[in-house]
Design a protein around this motif. Structure first.
Motif, PDB file in Angstrom:
ATOM      1  N   PRO A 126       0.803  -1.221   0.000  1.00  0.00           N
ATOM      2  CA  PRO A 126       0.000   0.000   0.000  1.00  0.00           C
ATOM      3  C   PRO A 126       0.842   1.281   0.000  1.00  0.00           C
ATOM      4  CG  PRO A 126      -0.155  -1.123   2.117  1.00  0.00           C
ATOM      5  CD  PRO A 126       0.619  -2.017   1.216  1.00  0.00           C
ATOM      6  N   LEU A 189      -3.274  -8.371   3.887  1.00  0.00           N
ATOM      7  CA  LEU A 189      -3.935  -7.140   4.305  1.00  0.00           C
ATOM      8  C   LEU A 189      -3.101  -6.470   5.385  1.00  0.00           C
ATOM      9  CD1 LEU A 189      -7.707  -6.895   5.185  1.00  0.00           C
ATOM     10  CD2 LEU A 189      -5.989  -5.322   5.985  1.00  0.00           C
ATOM     11  N   ALA A 193      -3.548  -0.033   5.512  1.00  0.00           N
ATOM     12  CA  ALA A 193      -4.727   0.173   4.664  1.00  0.00           C
ATOM     13  C   ALA A 193      -5.964   0.504   5.498  1.00  0.00           C
ATOM     14  CB  ALA A 193      -4.998  -1.074   3.836  1.00  0.00           C
ATOM     15  N   PHE A 201     -11.615  -0.626   3.490  1.00  0.00           N
ATOM     16  CA  PHE A 201     -11.442  -1.692   4.477  1.00  0.00           C
ATOM     17  C   PHE A 201     -12.795  -2.227   4.928  1.00  0.00           C
ATOM     18  CE2 PHE A 201     -11.276  -2.955   8.965  1.00  0.00           C
ATOM     19  CZ  PHE A 201     -10.522  -4.101   8.817  1.00  0.00           C
ATOM     20  N   GLY A 205     -12.598  -5.586   3.693  1.00  0.00           N
ATOM     21  CA  GLY A 205     -11.786  -6.160   4.772  1.00  0.00           C
ATOM     22  C   GLY A 205     -12.369  -7.438   5.356  1.00  0.00           C
TER      23      GLY A 205
ATOM     24  N   TRP B 128      -5.904   1.324  -0.568  1.00  0.00           N
ATOM     25  CA  TRP B 128      -6.310  -0.075  -0.714  1.00  0.00           C
ATOM     26  C   TRP B 128      -5.952  -0.437  -2.151  1.00  0.00           C
ATOM     27  CZ3 TRP B 128      -8.542  -3.343   2.936  1.00  0.00           C
ATOM     28  CH2 TRP B 128      -8.949  -4.582   2.467  1.00  0.00           C
TER      29      TRP B 128
END
Lengths: 331, 331
Positions: A126, A189, A193, A201, A205, B128
């Motif tokens: 990211p 992940l 982020a 997210f 997410g 993201w």
């Protein structure tokens, strides 16, 4: 398949705890792959024993002893010692394909499908999304690739001082060549982020398969209250990884700590798990809250007084210095 | 090619200034494409005139007047008004292919090669990275696509409340389908990347072709000292975009401000450019630096005193409250 493995790296006892939790999380989600831990010689005997009971293979790596090529490279670039250690995973040639995972990652569901991907598959970083994050990647062990990597490392160094810089330099066409080598971000992940693009997210997410505890505060740096099942101390981290950090601690405290306790026996060791008396804990928080409330007001009062004083004094000082400098210039 | 265009959007006079600088930067790098500015009805007459002299086409858009479909959609989702405005670019069907660029972007070299890409090409968003950033994207105007976008927007809304959420939802296979639709990050280098992964910025940032001033502080929110050619006021932003912010201001103050001055005539307008007397400026900085130095020491002294006092008092208070609560519980 027996010739495929998840590989991780632990250079000290703290990262070894991370590796244990990662290994347990892979087992809990019924991986059919082998588990390999590369460890530094600094990892203690009890930690090595626990790792051996979770992983199929625990291999002590020390780049200085890993053959002439690495030794020579190391001599020229001592700054890249840790990087060389990670590259060592390419020497695991008794496996045809591997997935490397940093010790500060946690698996949230079965991810064996990653072995359908080819070298070098990884998720975007990211920070600079044309780079891949080297916390999770698919690779093919090969002595030839290992040699080329060491050579690249020695000749070009690492733009970020770590393995991520070297690997992104070596696999330089990752961003532009083949979309199938872009692992979805939910396979790596990273915490960053969550606070840089919270709506995304919230949207995506929930599908996370691997969480990566990037940043300075690692899960094993926190403290866990066994009674309330809450991570204590690191409120910031706890809010940014709402459930992930707790998931890590529940797995660690319930499965890894008992194994460590057995290995350490009578010898003391720092598990990070505390048993806070619940009533005492509630009382203490009330006390702390009251103190916090009073002290905040006292502090604000002092600050406002001192600011007022500072403002008056600084204006006087400013006028005085201005007068002085003007008179110097005019004279 | 006459049927290809760069398109931007300005909903008010501030963003109009951004659009002017963007347009100028595209012209300065000899684009062979047409330049189109979509503007909101709030953009003032003088700004409209300047935009008309830079852009080939300036079109006032107001989604409420753009036909039944948008009108109806708007009624159901008034929260997505601004988003609808940006989607309007798909109605520019007298162009076969377009590149949309946010008004807070700046072109650093000729980027006409972007027209070799297909819809929907965009660079990853650093927040993201499986989402694309909608600040720069290649698209094909089409009434059909426009209709589908409005329908998607009405039915699914936007996960981030803006156009980026809608477009990422609609072009949902961007992350996985076709690598050629991933524009290199240097075509939409956003500020966030500079401070989240500085080594990568140092390694690759020099190749930047488009810089995107993401975040709350826009270039036009700063002030520029015409004499010293320095951005003043926003030190944080100035250090994070070392030369980019200065590039923006040099282009704005040298080419856009004179055009605005001509249009505004005697009417006052806020250019953001100030002429600070140089000697006075130097004197002032010395004074400010001296004051800062003295005040820092005074402040530190007061703080250390008050902390010592607070620490003693808080310990006493804590003991006192603990005693009190224990006696309450025991009684």
């Amino acid at each position: 398949m027996a010739d495929q493995a998840f590989v991780t790296l632990a250079t000290n006892d703290n990262y070894a705890k991370g590796a244990m939790v990662l290994g347990k999380s892979l087992r809990n989600h019924n991986t059919s792959k082998k588990l390999v831990a590369l460890i530094g010689p600094q990892v203690s005997e009890p930690c090595q024993s626990v790792l051996k009971s979770i992983f199929d293979e625990v291999r002590v790596v020390d780049v200085l002893d890993s053959g002439d090529t690495a030794h020579l490279s190391m001599m020229k670039r001592p700054d890249l010692g840790v990087t060389f250690t990670k590259l060592h995973c390419w020497t695991l040639t008794h496996y045809s394909k591997c997935v490397f995972m940093d010790a500060d990652t946690l698996v949230l569901s079965n991810i064996d499908e990653l072995f359908d991907r080819e070298e070098l598959s990884a998720a975007p970083d990211p920070g600079w999304p044309d780079c891949f994050n080297s916390g999770v990647f698919v690779f093919r062990p090969s002595v030839e690739t290992y040699g080329k990597l060491l050579q690249y490392c020695t000749e070009h160094g690492s733009f970020d001082g770590g393995d991520q810089g070297v690997l992104n330099g070596f696999f330089g066409d990752w961003a532009t060549a083949d979309i199938s080598k872009h692992l979805p971000f939910i396979y790596n992940l990273s915490s960053i982020a969550i606070y840089t693009y919270l709506p995304a997210f919230k949207q995506y997410g929930g599908n996370a398969k691997v969480v990566h505890f990037l940043g300075k505060t690692k899960p094993w740096s926190c403290t866990f209250d066994a009674k309330s099942k809450q991570v204590v101390g690191s409120v910031h981290e706890a809010t940014t990884h709402p459930s992930f950090l707790k998931d890590w601690w529940i797995l660690y405290s319930s499965t890894v700590v008992p194994m460590l306790q057995e290995q350490y026996g009578d010898k003391p060791f720092h598990s990070g798990v505390v048993e806070v008396n619940h009533l005492h804990h509630m009382q203490l928080s009330l006390t702390v809250k009251l103190c916090h409330f009073f002290l905040s007001w006292i502090y604000l009062f002092i600050i406002s007084l001192s600011y007022g004083w500072l403002a008056r004094k600084s204006t006087e000082l400013l006028m005085w210095i201005n007068m002085l400098s003007n008179s110097v210039i005019q004279s």
